[in-house]
Scaffold this active site. Structure first.
Site, mmCIF file in Angstrom:
data_model
loop_
_atom_site.group_PDB
_atom_site.id
_atom_site.type_symbol
_atom_site.label_atom_id
_atom_site.label_comp_id
_atom_site.label_asym_id
_atom_site.label_seq_id
_atom_site.Cartn_x
_atom_site.Cartn_y
_atom_site.Cartn_z
ATOM 1 N N CYS A 160 -5.927 1.778 -2.562
ATOM 2 C CA CYS A 160 -5.070 2.964 -2.754
ATOM 3 C C CYS A 160 -4.286 2.947 -4.059
ATOM 4 O O CYS A 160 -3.681 3.949 -4.417
ATOM 5 C CB CYS A 160 -4.127 3.132 -1.571
ATOM 6 N N CYS B 72 0.826 -1.217 0.000
ATOM 7 C CA CYS B 72 0.000 0.000 0.000
ATOM 8 C C CYS B 72 0.856 1.261 0.000
ATOM 9 O O CYS B 72 2.042 1.228 0.321
ATOM 10 C CB CYS B 72 -0.871 0.055 1.257
ATOM 11 N N CYS C 156 -2.563 -2.961 -3.532
ATOM 12 C CA CYS C 156 -3.839 -2.744 -2.855
ATOM 13 C C CYS C 156 -4.857 -2.205 -3.873
ATOM 14 O O CYS C 156 -4.529 -1.316 -4.663
ATOM 15 C CB CYS C 156 -3.635 -1.726 -1.731
ATOM 16 N N CYS D 171 -2.846 4.995 2.719
ATOM 17 C CA CYS D 171 -3.966 4.078 2.491
ATOM 18 C C CYS D 171 -4.895 4.030 3.706
ATOM 19 O O CYS D 171 -4.451 3.979 4.848
ATOM 20 C CB CYS D 171 -3.455 2.681 2.183
#
Length: 88
Positions: A69, A35, A66, A39
């Protein structure tokens, strides 16, 4: 695989600091996901986190991006570009 353990990066993750987006990404071993620092996903436990300077390094280590994000889409920040933008 590039790994960096920095306390300021961990604090950025805890505070979801978007100023660090593009500087590094972090992978969570328990989920296999990486991430951006900002995030909004659930905060990981510190012992499950590994830091990478580039999304590509996280992917080479077996992490997937992810979906929330989209860290692979983050622009890598160049400090000189940021300085010029501030001056303008």
């Amino acid at each position: 695989m590039e790994r960096t353990v920095r306390e300021d990066w961990w604090q950025a993750v805890l505070s979801r600091n978007n100023h660090f987006d593009g500087t590094f990404v972090y992978g969570v071993r328990s989920t296999g996901i990486y991430c951006r620092p900002s995030c909004s996903a659930r905060r990981p436990q510190r012992d499950q986190v590994i830091f990478f300077r580039m999304p590509e390094a996280a992917e080479q280590a077996g992490f997937r991006p992810c979906r929330r994000c989209r860290p692979a889409e983050a622009v890598i920040q160049d400090p000189q570009v940021k300085r010029v933008q501030r001056l303008c």
